[in-house]
Design a protein around this motif. Structure first.
Motif, PDB file in Angstrom:
ATOM      1  N   THR A  58       0.980  -1.186   0.029  1.00 54.91           N
ATOM      2  CA  THR A  58       0.002   0.019   0.041  1.00 54.91           C
ATOM      3  C   THR A  58       0.697   1.234   0.097  1.00 54.91           C
ATOM      4  OG1 THR A  58      -1.661  -1.338   1.277  1.00 54.91           O
ATOM      5  CG2 THR A  58      -1.880   1.058   1.111  1.00 54.91           C
ATOM      6  N   GLY A  59       1.907   1.291   0.730  1.00 53.65           N
ATOM      7  CA  GLY A  59       2.828   2.427   0.837  1.00 53.65           C
ATOM      8  C   GLY A  59       3.465   2.413  -0.276  1.00 53.65           C
ATOM      9  N   GLN A  83     -14.959   5.890  11.947  1.00 57.02           N
ATOM     10  CA  GLN A  83     -16.079   6.580  11.400  1.00 57.02           C
ATOM     11  C   GLN A  83     -15.628   7.562  10.521  1.00 57.02           C
ATOM     12  OE1 GLN A  83     -19.263   6.013  11.982  1.00 57.02           O
ATOM     13  NE2 GLN A  83     -18.947   4.199  13.079  1.00 57.02           N
ATOM     14  N   TRP A  84     -14.877   8.508  10.836  1.00 56.40           N
ATOM     15  CA  TRP A  84     -14.101   9.714   9.734  1.00 56.40           C
ATOM     16  C   TRP A  84     -13.555   9.001   8.874  1.00 56.40           C
ATOM     17  CZ3 TRP A  84     -15.718  14.485   9.610  1.00 56.40           C
ATOM     18  CH2 TRP A  84     -16.220  15.055  10.943  1.00 56.40           C
ATOM     19  N   PHE A  85     -12.602   7.978   8.932  1.00 55.71           N
ATOM     20  CA  PHE A  85     -11.884   7.426   7.859  1.00 55.71           C
ATOM     21  C   PHE A  85     -12.993   6.671   6.704  1.00 55.71           C
ATOM     22  CE2 PHE A  85      -9.620   4.177   5.812  1.00 55.71           C
ATOM     23  CZ  PHE A  85      -8.581   4.493   5.455  1.00 55.71           C
ATOM     24  N   GLY A  86     -13.836   5.794   7.248  1.00 54.63           N
ATOM     25  CA  GLY A  86     -14.807   5.200   6.456  1.00 54.63           C
ATOM     26  C   GLY A  86     -15.539   6.129   5.753  1.00 54.63           C
ATOM     27  N   LEU A 123      -9.230  14.515  -1.610  1.00 53.08           N
ATOM     28  CA  LEU A 123      -9.783  14.332  -0.294  1.00 53.08           C
ATOM     29  C   LEU A 123      -9.229  12.559  -0.240  1.00 53.08           C
ATOM     30  CD1 LEU A 123     -10.667  15.687   2.245  1.00 53.08           C
ATOM     31  CD2 LEU A 123     -13.305  15.211   1.451  1.00 53.08           C
ATOM     32  N   THR A 124      -9.621  11.725  -1.046  1.00 53.61           N
ATOM     33  CA  THR A 124      -9.406  10.609  -0.983  1.00 53.61           C
ATOM     34  C   THR A 124      -7.856  10.286  -0.735  1.00 53.61           C
ATOM     35  OG1 THR A 124     -11.168   9.858  -2.296  1.00 53.61           O
ATOM     36  CG2 THR A 124      -9.783   8.084  -2.102  1.00 53.61           C
ATOM     37  N   GLU A 125      -7.138  11.027  -1.542  1.00 57.08           N
ATOM     38  CA  GLU A 125      -5.377  10.926  -1.470  1.00 57.08           C
ATOM     39  C   GLU A 125      -5.150  11.408  -0.212  1.00 57.08           C
ATOM     40  OE1 GLU A 125      -3.951  12.225  -4.983  1.00 57.08           O
ATOM     41  OE2 GLU A 125      -5.184  10.868  -6.194  1.00 57.08           O
ATOM     42  N   ILE A 126      -5.455  12.569   0.262  1.00 56.49           N
ATOM     43  CA  ILE A 126      -5.267  12.953   1.702  1.00 56.49           C
ATOM     44  C   ILE A 126      -5.289  11.892   2.762  1.00 56.49           C
ATOM     45  CG2 ILE A 126      -5.424  14.519   3.382  1.00 56.49           C
ATOM     46  CD1 ILE A 126      -6.126  16.804   1.199  1.00 56.49           C
ATOM     47  N   PHE A 168      -5.819   8.741   2.235  1.00 51.53           N
ATOM     48  CA  PHE A 168      -4.836   7.568   2.040  1.00 51.53           C
ATOM     49  C   PHE A 168      -3.495   7.910   2.447  1.00 51.53           C
ATOM     50  CE2 PHE A 168      -2.341   5.263  -1.481  1.00 51.53           C
ATOM     51  CZ  PHE A 168      -2.560   3.907  -0.801  1.00 51.53           C
ATOM     52  N   GLY A 169      -3.340   9.147   2.372  1.00 47.00           N
ATOM     53  CA  GLY A 169      -1.673   9.516   2.700  1.00 47.00           C
ATOM     54  C   GLY A 169      -1.697   9.477   4.343  1.00 47.00           C
TER      55      GLY A 169
END
Lengths: 491, 310
Positions: free
Chosen positions: A21-22, A403-406, A452-455, A457-458
């Protein structure tokens, strides 16, 4: 020299997934600067300059082919780790498979990107080929390890799909998935050897309108369709395994999935010999999608039931049922994304096939290309979000963070790919001359959603990276947990 | 109570989603703003009446540079302009070669042989669209007495012309549309350059999407520029680099895409080369092809003509 951290990263399931993933994150972060708004902002020039990339415009198609293959290999490796973790096999088998696939994707990634983006270094080309060969070998030994007709792997739970002899049908589905993935990889490899050795790289979307394609061009088209479809089917199976799918939906879903894998693969392979291959693919993919639907039905029944049980509710209201269903976004998310597929990928694909001559072939080829490219980018990225949700659960994302992540992952990716859908289909509602506002707005939503998805993920990767520097971080608990399991010989 | 709150939340979420969709779609279909350069830079950078002789030679054709040979021919140095096309339309209307119907220009085409190829459409003899006159994207109009051009666009490439309209113009001046092979040879010559002007492309070389030229509006709409705009001149703050093709042609990358003349077996599509003002720079690579039905008209597509050397 083996350290606890290197042992975690290179031998444990979670560590291996984190590493892959990294690396995907690293590639996306660097190579993502070469296109889109980053070009307008001048970031591409900086990346090219500082990393010493050689971007010959004549070789762009070949570079793109290498880039998405290297990312796909890492995704396949993640799927393999999840499979070897989920199914019983000997520790030796698990280690051998994981080590081979790890060596394969990293070698292919380094070699492929090195060759494609940093000058034509033949050593890198050799590494790329070596990496792919290792991946093929990993798939062979995975198939052997997954062979379902060994008595020690027969199911004992009567609620799980099984053959009359007791063999596990879910294991059989993964076995068939591995075998047909191998065949489908060979389909691409044979054509790739021809085009690659002659440096005649092309993108599938550029040749769709050729009335007469060569056998090898057809093979490439079949290959690219089936590989993504199989990864999607694999993701569905992985989620079903995670959610412990059982009962009637499992007993009906597994045979459907096996048939779906076989028929879709044979359909995609037969693109090389018959113009009617897509009818076979329709049948196969419908079976696969039905199986996924059964998983969604199971999940939507099972998740609220499980949650309501923990709350001690036996007769919930509709609102309580919904609340229970949405309680865990990481488990709800993959199921929802499978539904969302139907609007943004499957539905578009079917609409396109039905209206091809009436609508899409009336549009300029460039417009058709946009739909095609949007179509498989969306499919690939949504599969990525599903696997990320699974991994976030494995990595111990809990509580409010979960919750936030999902929810951010679900909403941001769906906003982005919903906007992609409007963008790619824009010609249905607006002309070229009047499109700019729609383009600007959809692009904004796409950039915001993807950003936002990439942030997210990062941030997730950064959290796990920082964790690696802690003496008693999550990583140490995870490796201790896995080692405990391995001592038993099989898990 | 909880159920009522959640029902309200659901309604709120549905409302928000509905509003989001409406806000994405609302206002779509509005005319783009007038680009700032339109009234400032109206003259062509290269004389549109210029023709260039292209010598016979062998060259590497397509992305993978398969060698082919071509005879000598002449080709226009720039894309056909609105002013040139207007002159043709007036003459063709006066001589009955075209007719006006429902706000469009129609012309006769002798038809193509139909081979029954997969996805092939019949092109029978008949009257076909050459140019829509009332489309908001059209720069040429008809006021009941004669044709007019939207002010400022006289020396921009003519766009919104179908393949039929393009080939009719070329025939009228004693030429034809270039074949794809001729177009590419005129662009890249005998070396391996990926762009008509060289190995790299930058904002100062060509009018492509988001290239920051004076014909791009704040809203992001990219309009055509006068032909030969990228001739090394400075236009206000915008400095161009002289960017002729191998043989000295202009606008072969970007500005308007260009119809080519090939009619392929079992295909009704016609091919377009050269990227355009609305496409990213990679679409301006000399081998990049777009295709469309011959009745397709676009604010991004124009053409230039060739003549045989003899």
């Amino acid at each position: 020299m083996e350290t606890p951290r290197s042992r975690y990263l290179f031998t444990s399931t979670r560590g291996l997934i984190l590493l892959a993933t990294g690396l995907i994150g690293l590639v996306v972060a660097i190579w993502g600067t070469l296109s889109g708004p980053m070009v307008d902002w001048g970031v591409r020039d900086l990346t090219v300059q500082y990393l010493g990339m050689d971007l010959d415009p004549a070789e762009r198609d070949g570079r793109l082919v290498l880039l998405y293959h290297t990312i796909a290999y890492a995704v396949i490796a993640i799927c393999v780790y999840m499979v070897t973790d989920a199914f019983r096999m000997t520790t030796a088998e698990r280690r051998r498979i994981n080590a081979t696939v790890t060596a394969g994707y990293i070698t292919a990634m380094v070699g492929g990107l090195g060759f494609g983006y940093f000058g034509h270094n033949w050593f890198m080309h050799g590494l790329y080929l070596l990496g792919m060969a290792l991946l093929v070998w990993a798939a062979i030994i995975l198939a052997i390890a997954l062979w379902p007709f060994r008595k020690e792997y027969y199911v004992t739970d009567s609620e799980r799909a099984h053959f009359r002899c007791g063999a596990d049908q879910e294991r059989f589905a993964f076995f068939m998935l591995t075998v047909f993935s191998l065949g489908s990889a060979v389909l691409g490899a044979v054509a790739g050897m021809y085009f690659g050795n002659g440096f005649e790289a092309f993108l599938g979307e550029d040749i769709v309108r050729y009335p007469h394609k060569t056998l090898l061009q057809e093979a490439i088209i079949g290959h690219l369709h089936i590989m993504l479809a199989l990864i999607g089917m694999g993701a569905s199976l992985i989620i079903g395994r995670w959610l412990n799918q059982r009962g009637w939906s499992h007993k009906l879903g597994m045979p459907l999935m096996v048939l779906g894998i076989i028929i879709t693969s044979l359909g995609a392979w037969s693109v090389t010999v018959t113009p009617y291959a897509h009818y076979v693919i329709y049948v196969g993919s419908t079976l696969g999608m039905l199986s996924a639907l059964l998983l969604v039905i199971y999940g939507f029944t099972h998740l609220p039931r499980e949650q309501l049980a923990t709350r001690g509710m036996t007769k919930p209201s509709r609102g309580q049922w919904w609340s229970a269903l949405l309680h865990d976004p990481l488990k709800f998310g993959p199921l929802w994304q499978m539904i969302f597929f139907n609007f943004t990928v499957s539905g578009v694909g079917i609409f396109m096939a039905v209206k091809l001559d009436e609508i899409f072939r009336v549009w300029p080829h460039r417009e058709e290309r946009i739909v095609l490219v949007g179509h498989w980018h969306t499919l690939a990225a949504l599969i990525g979000t599903i696997l990320l949700m699974r991994f976030a659960d494995m990595a111990g994302v809990k509580g409010r963070l979960r919750q936030w992540f999902g929810w951010i992952l679900i909403i941001a990716s769906d906003v982005a790919f919903g906007a992609v859908l409007i963008y790619e289909m824009k010609r249905l509602i607006v002309t070229e001359y009047l499109e700019q506002q729609l383009v600007n707005r959809t692009m904004l939503l796409i950039d915001m959603g993807l950003g936002l998805t990439e942030i997210l993920f990062g941030g997730f990767l950064l959290w796990r990276l920082i964790d690696l520097f802690r003496r008693r971080g999550h990583w140490s608990r995870e490796i201790a947990q896995e080692c405990g399991g391995e001592e038993e010989g099989t898990r | 109570m909880i159920g009522r709150i959640q029902s309200r939340s659901r309604r709120m979420v549905s409302l928000l989603l509905g509003l989001s969709l409406v806000s994405v779609l609302a206002g779509c279909g509005a005319d783009p703003d007038t680009p700032p350069g339109l009234s400032l830079h109206t003259e062509p950078g290269v004389d549109p009446e210029t023709w260039v002789a292209i010598p016979a030679a062998s060259f590497g054709y397509g992305q993978h540079e398969h060698m082919i040979s071509l005879d000598e021919f002449l080709i226009m140095a720039t894309e056909v302009t609105n002013a040139q096309y207007l002159q043709y339309l007036q003459d063709a209307l006066d001589h009955g070669r075209i007719r006006l119907e429902d706000g469009t220009v129609l012309g006769h085409y002798a038809g193509d042989e139909f081979h029954g190829g997969r996805h092939e459409e019949r092109i029978d003899p008949g009257f076909y669209l050459h140019l829509p006159l009332e489309d908001p994207a059209s720069r040429i109009h008809y006021d009941g007495k004669g044709f007019t051009i939207t002010s400022g666009y006289e020396h921009h490439p003519v766009t919104m012309v179908s393949w039929f309209g393009a080939q009719a113009y070329c025939q009228a001046i004693g030429g034809r549309l270039p074949t794809e092979e001729e177009w590419e040879y005129a662009a890249r010559g005998t070396d391996s350059r990926p762009y008509p002007h060289g190995t790299e492309i930058a904002h100062a070389n060509a009018n492509y999407y988001h290239s920051g030229d004076p014909f791009e509006t704040e809203g992001g709409w990219s309009d055509t520029s006068p032909v030969g705009f990228y001739n090394g001149s400075r236009y206000g703050e915008f400095q161009t680099v002289d960017s002729p093709s191998f043989f000295g042609l202009y606008d072969m990358a970007g500005n308007a895409g260009e119809w080519t003349g090939n009619i392929y077996l079992e295909e009704h599509y016609r091919y377009i080369r050269g990227g355009s003002k609305a496409q990213y720079e990679s679409d301006s690579r000399v081998w990049y092809r777009n295709s469309a039905t011959p009745t397709y008209v676009s604010p991004h597509v124009g053409f230039r003509c060739v003549q045989s050397a003899q």
